[in-house]
Design a protein around this motif. Structure first.
Motif, PDB file in Angstrom:
ATOM      1  N   ARG A   8      35.733   3.843  -0.945  1.00 14.02           N
ATOM      2  CA  ARG A   8      36.560   5.050  -0.909  1.00 14.02           C
ATOM      3  C   ARG A   8      37.633   4.964   0.172  1.00 14.02           C
ATOM      4  NH1 ARG A   8      31.068   8.344  -1.072  1.00 14.02           N
ATOM      5  NH2 ARG A   8      30.482   6.278  -0.327  1.00 14.02           N
ATOM      6  N   LEU A 221      22.376  13.750  -0.790  1.00 15.58           N
ATOM      7  CA  LEU A 221      22.468  13.868  -2.240  1.00 15.58           C
ATOM      8  C   LEU A 221      23.202  12.716  -2.921  1.00 15.58           C
ATOM      9  CD1 LEU A 221      23.006  17.735  -2.616  1.00 15.58           C
ATOM     10  CD2 LEU A 221      20.874  16.425  -2.578  1.00 15.58           C
ATOM     11  N   TYR A 222      24.460  12.885  -3.303  1.00 14.42           N
ATOM     12  CA  TYR A 222      25.101  11.940  -4.215  1.00 14.42           C
ATOM     13  C   TYR A 222      25.838  10.798  -3.542  1.00 14.42           C
ATOM     14  CZ  TYR A 222      24.051  16.013  -7.038  1.00 14.42           C
ATOM     15  OH  TYR A 222      23.406  17.062  -7.637  1.00 14.42           O
ATOM     16  N   ASP A 223      25.987  10.860  -2.233  1.00 15.05           N
ATOM     17  CA  ASP A 223      26.651   9.776  -1.520  1.00 15.05           C
ATOM     18  C   ASP A 223      25.710   9.114  -0.525  1.00 15.05           C
ATOM     19  OD1 ASP A 223      29.132   9.964  -2.783  1.00 15.05           O
ATOM     20  OD2 ASP A 223      29.789  11.572  -1.461  1.00 15.05           O
ATOM     21  N   LYS A 224      24.444   9.057  -0.877  1.00 20.95           N
ATOM     22  CA  LYS A 224      23.461   8.448   0.005  1.00 20.95           C
ATOM     23  C   LYS A 224      23.795   6.977   0.253  1.00 20.95           C
ATOM     24  CE  LYS A 224      19.518  11.408  -1.117  1.00 20.95           C
ATOM     25  NZ  LYS A 224      18.127  11.470  -1.626  1.00 20.95           N
ATOM     26  N   ALA A 227      21.774   4.749  -1.986  1.00 18.13           N
ATOM     27  CA  ALA A 227      22.243   4.813  -3.371  1.00 18.13           C
ATOM     28  C   ALA A 227      23.471   3.923  -3.563  1.00 18.13           C
ATOM     29  CB  ALA A 227      22.566   6.252  -3.756  1.00 18.13           C
ATOM     30  N   ASP A 228      24.382   3.952  -2.602  1.00 20.29           N
ATOM     31  CA  ASP A 228      25.571   3.107  -2.704  1.00 20.29           C
ATOM     32  C   ASP A 228      25.215   1.627  -2.573  1.00 20.29           C
ATOM     33  OD1 ASP A 228      27.227   5.218  -3.152  1.00 20.29           O
ATOM     34  OD2 ASP A 228      28.119   5.265  -1.160  1.00 20.29           O
ATOM     35  N   LYS A 231      23.796   0.596  -5.902  1.00 23.14           N
ATOM     36  CA  LYS A 231      24.843   0.477  -6.912  1.00 23.14           C
ATOM     37  C   LYS A 231      25.624  -0.822  -6.761  1.00 23.14           C
ATOM     38  CE  LYS A 231      29.160   2.520  -8.545  1.00 23.14           C
ATOM     39  NZ  LYS A 231      30.160   3.602  -8.393  1.00 23.14           N
ATOM     40  N   GLY A 278      19.059   9.282   2.877  1.00 25.20           N
ATOM     41  CA  GLY A 278      20.366   8.764   2.492  1.00 25.20           C
ATOM     42  C   GLY A 278      21.274   8.437   3.656  1.00 25.20           C
ATOM     43  N   HIS A 342      31.177   3.254   4.653  1.00 25.56           N
ATOM     44  CA  HIS A 342      30.470   4.393   5.219  1.00 25.56           C
ATOM     45  C   HIS A 342      30.791   4.576   6.708  1.00 25.56           C
ATOM     46  CE1 HIS A 342      27.878   6.213   2.144  1.00 25.56           C
ATOM     47  NE2 HIS A 342      27.928   5.040   1.563  1.00 25.56           N
TER      48      HIS A 342
END
Length: 365
Positions: A8, A221-224, A227-228, A231, A278, A342
């Motif tokens: 990002r 939540l969605y940007d743990k 999790a990244d 992925k 996360g 991050h």
């Protein structure tokens, strides 16, 4: 092609094909002022480079990186950094017979259905050749992270096919072609020799670790962070499984064991793999990936051609009988890219955060 950009704030766009004139990447978002030269990147590319032992593809590529932009007088300018790696040893004729066929285990079938056409030469965009620009970008990220936080990355092979590899020490990893953490790799050599004679392939398990990671990287939540990491590791060619910390072994653990106790001296264990909720805990990030057997083998296998007729596919050419052998530096690079992104996100949102203790008589009703 969508899906070719990672990150990002530290954004890496990968381009090229296995048998095209060149491959490379564009890094956008690298902070300015960092000393950077081709030599800073070349070391990691040489660790991933093909043709370094008899156990990997014999395609002879120097993988010499060129910095085309984003660096002035030896320092990053904050503008996009373009990295180019020229292909010099393509043998596209090896793929003439399979241009009309779908190789089992490869992306031929799915690419053809998605795009209506495909580049059969070495797999085109689906080739592991495209991991070279990833390693180049990872070298830039790991240099910044080391200078900023002291973060360092290392990886090793922990299983080759059916053979588990005991961990003897990190000092052995760079001394053998398998990135194995053992002093003696003769049984691995014998295993690969037998596999090659059988015209077959095998998978591998790779452990990758980041040390000196600051606490606080990631988001709920969605940007743990984990999790990244999962992925991006699944985006690596042939990866079919990812574990963070204890991973699937957590199923058999009790909560009294799995929960890492915290003492005044620090954490007593690291089953969480350095990530809680996360967000990085400041412990080592521990990741393990499972890599499937190489799909390009000389053993005939049933398939179909583009007209749906049955065929027997034999994949000729130069291929890794185990792609996991060269995966260690790639896994390190991928982990570095995630942590770099991050780290910049943390700096952007929470750079001035100060830990405030809760009131003694806090009311949590």
């Amino acid at each position: 092609m969508s899906g070719s950009t990672l990150g990002r704030l530290f954004r890496v766009t990968n381009f090229g094909e296995s048998h095209g004139p060149a491959i490379g990447c564009v890094i956008d978002g690298c902070p300015p002022g960092m000393a950077l030269s081709e030599a800073d990147i070349q070391h990691d590319l040489d660790r991933r480079r093909p043709g370094t032992s008899r156990h990997v593809t014999q395609r002879k590529e120097p993988d010499a990186v060129e910095i085309l932009s984003g660096v002035y007088e030896g320092r990053t300018t904050g503008t996009p950094i373009a990295l180019l790696i020229r292909n010099q040893d393509q043998r596209s004729k090896d793929y003439g017979e399979i241009a009309q066929q779908f190789r089992p285990g490869h992306a031929d079938y799915s690419y053809w259905h998605k795009y209506g056409l495909r580049d059969p030469r070495g797999g085109g965009r689906s080739s592991a050749r495209l991991t070279a620009p990833t390693v180049a970008a990872g070298a830039v990220a790991r240099k910044w992270l080391k200078e900023k936080y002291g973060t360092q990355f290392r990886a090793c092979m922990t299983q080759l096919g059916e053979l588990p590899i005991a961990f003897e020490g990190w000092e052995h990893v760079q001394g053998n072609p398998f990135f194995a953490p053992v002093a003696d790799v003769q049984r691995l050599e014998d295993y690969m020799d037998a596999l090659r004679k059988a015209h077959d392939s095998c998978g591998a398990r790779i452990r990758v670790q980041a040390t000196g990671v600051p606490a606080g990287l990631g988001a709920p939540l969605y940007d743990k962070l984990d999790a990244d990491i999962a992925k991006v590791m699944m985006g690596l060619n042939a990866v079919k499984g990812v574990e963070i910390g204890a991973g699937f072994a957590s199923v058999a653990q009790r909560g009294s064991v799995h929960g890492d106790a915290i003492t005044p001296a620090g954490f007593a264990s690291n089953h969480a793999g350095g990530v809680l909720g996360g967000i990085s805990s400041g412990q080592d990030i521990e990741v393990s990936i499972a890599i499937k057997p190489t799909s390009s083998i000389l053993t005939p296998r049933p398939s179909i051609d583009i007209h749906g007729a049955p065929v027997q596919v034999v994949t000729k050419g130069r291929h890794d009988p185990c792609v996991g052998i060269r995966a260690a530096p790639i896994a390190e690079a991928l982990l570095a890219l995630v942590l770099m992104d991050h780290a910049l996100l943390q700096r952007a949102q929470c750079a001035d955060v100060v830990q405030v203790p809760p009131p003694v008589a806090a009311n949590y009703q």
